[in-house]
Design an enzyme around this catalytic site. Sequence first.
Site, PDB file in Angstrom:
ATOM      1  N   ARG A 210       0.905  -1.172   0.223  1.00 43.68           N
ATOM      2  CA  ARG A 210      -0.064   0.021  -0.179  1.00 43.68           C
ATOM      3  C   ARG A 210       1.066   1.287   0.143  1.00 43.68           C
ATOM      4  NH1 ARG A 210      -4.016  -3.296   3.393  1.00 43.68           N
ATOM      5  NH2 ARG A 210      -2.719  -3.015   5.200  1.00 43.68           N
ATOM      6  N   PHE A 226     -10.939  -4.381  -5.688  1.00 43.18           N
ATOM      7  CA  PHE A 226     -11.202  -5.076  -4.538  1.00 43.18           C
ATOM      8  C   PHE A 226     -10.661  -4.199  -3.282  1.00 43.18           C
ATOM      9  CE2 PHE A 226     -10.325  -7.885  -8.378  1.00 43.18           C
ATOM     10  CZ  PHE A 226     -11.501  -8.833  -8.515  1.00 43.18           C
ATOM     11  N   ASP A 248     -15.524  -2.488  -4.678  1.00 45.82           N
ATOM     12  CA  ASP A 248     -15.770  -3.973  -3.613  1.00 45.82           C
ATOM     13  C   ASP A 248     -17.127  -4.209  -3.827  1.00 45.82           C
ATOM     14  OD1 ASP A 248     -13.488  -4.995  -1.898  1.00 45.82           O
ATOM     15  OD2 ASP A 248     -15.752  -5.515  -1.252  1.00 45.82           O
ATOM     16  N   SER A 249     -17.238  -5.474  -3.675  1.00 47.89           N
ATOM     17  CA  SER A 249     -18.959  -6.094  -3.605  1.00 47.89           C
ATOM     18  C   SER A 249     -19.388  -5.909  -2.064  1.00 47.89           C
ATOM     19  CB  SER A 249     -18.779  -7.425  -4.258  1.00 47.89           C
ATOM     20  OG  SER A 249     -17.844  -8.323  -3.370  1.00 47.89           O
ATOM     21  N   ASP A 296      -6.534  -6.535  -6.390  1.00 44.88           N
ATOM     22  CA  ASP A 296      -5.922  -7.132  -5.233  1.00 44.88           C
ATOM     23  C   ASP A 296      -7.145  -8.275  -4.788  1.00 44.88           C
ATOM     24  OD1 ASP A 296      -4.724  -8.256  -2.863  1.00 44.88           O
ATOM     25  OD2 ASP A 296      -5.332  -6.496  -1.676  1.00 44.88           O
ATOM     26  N   CYS A 336      -3.265 -14.000  -4.022  1.00 47.53           N
ATOM     27  CA  CYS A 336      -3.134 -14.447  -2.734  1.00 47.53           C
ATOM     28  C   CYS A 336      -3.364 -15.784  -2.495  1.00 47.53           C
ATOM     29  CB  CYS A 336      -3.765 -13.483  -1.745  1.00 47.53           C
ATOM     30  SG  CYS A 336      -5.388 -13.516  -1.686  1.00 47.53           S
TER      31      CYS A 336
END
Length: 394
Positions: A210, A226, A248-249, A296, A336
């Site tokens: 970040r 994300f 984002d969801s 991400d 990830c």
Amino acid sequence: MHKLILKPGREKSLKRRHPWVFSGAVQKVEGNPVPGDTVELRSASGEFLGVAGYSPQSQIVARVWDWQERAIDRAFFAERVAHAVAERRAFQYEDVTDAVRLVHGESDGLPGIIADRYGDVVVVQLLTAGAERWRREIADALIAASGIPRLWERSDADVRELEGLPAVVGALSGPAEPSRVTITESGLRFAIDLAQGQKTGFYLDQRDNRRRVREFAAGRDVLDAFCYTGGFALNALAGGAHSVLAIDSSAPALSLARVNAQANSLPDSEWLEGDVFRELRRLRDENRHFDLVVLDPPKFAPTAGHVEKAARAYKDINLLAFKLLRPGGLLVTFSCSGGVPPDLFQKIVAGAALDADAQAQIIERLGPSADHPVALNFPEGDYLKGIICRVASR
Ligand code: SAH
């Protein structure tokens, strides 16, 4: 002591100090261990291999606590947790943040145990029968080593099911109410929702990345896909981004992101609730462009079994991201997924660039911050990899 005797030849990975025993490797169980009990591991010829926590319901039937013959008890956890916490002190994270991973599972010699410090709370995940068995001793060890009396448990990860353990959320020590806590990371304040936040509440493994995005953001139009509670987006704003669109969801994550943006008195950004796969297409169709795109996503491939589907998903979002980037733009892209190794991830990103007709170079590779060490004997711990690509100016 209870014993697991392995099939002939199945001691090899343990001899390389890989800490997992798969159920198919076990020849015989001696004694009558119940979930969480400590078992001695022995090869078919009787050689001692280690002492481990027993998880009879899981495919990973035992996880090594220690390679020596020793008692697993209160003193063991006190010592090992103290060691993990001391290691973090050694890299002086206090200058940067009051939020740090204190215990990182297998890589700290503590399988199934995660502990994240958020200011004056430590959030704990106990993910295996072995960790569950020693919850009191682990809690006491964390309080002693961190000097923080308040522990909050978030043992509600899916993997508990594989162990036959119920989800547990609540105070392990200290106040029973899950109040919101605020942490500081590289000068930015973030609120953490102890009760509802994802995982333990924040993605500490991305701290350094970040920060890196902040350094690259000046003057750029930034897309944070994300975004969760705004980690990359707020850093981009702090770094002088020209504009930020974050997607984002999760509605709760976005509402916390807005709180965070305000708390830091940062310029306005656009917070969009939606599915990134769909929104990237819409942005492409609307001919929107950006100078820096962060991808991400969540873990698309938890294990090697999901790799193909995951590869298609990574390819899709990376291809769209390349199309949204202006010449000279940067793609900061992560995976990830433990099941997707770094070389495969790079191949997927290369394929995406090719199909998007983008000329791109890797200018940097990224990994987790130092409080998420990866033990060399435990490659499964090496899940987070990132690439910064620069798209050529045409
Ligand atoms: N970059 C964040 C962490 C991202 S975690 C940080 O630095 O804090 C992954 C995020 O993806 C989660 O917030 C989750 O809600 C979101 N997510 C998962 N699937 C999604 C989808 N299909 N579309 C949009 N967001 C999604």
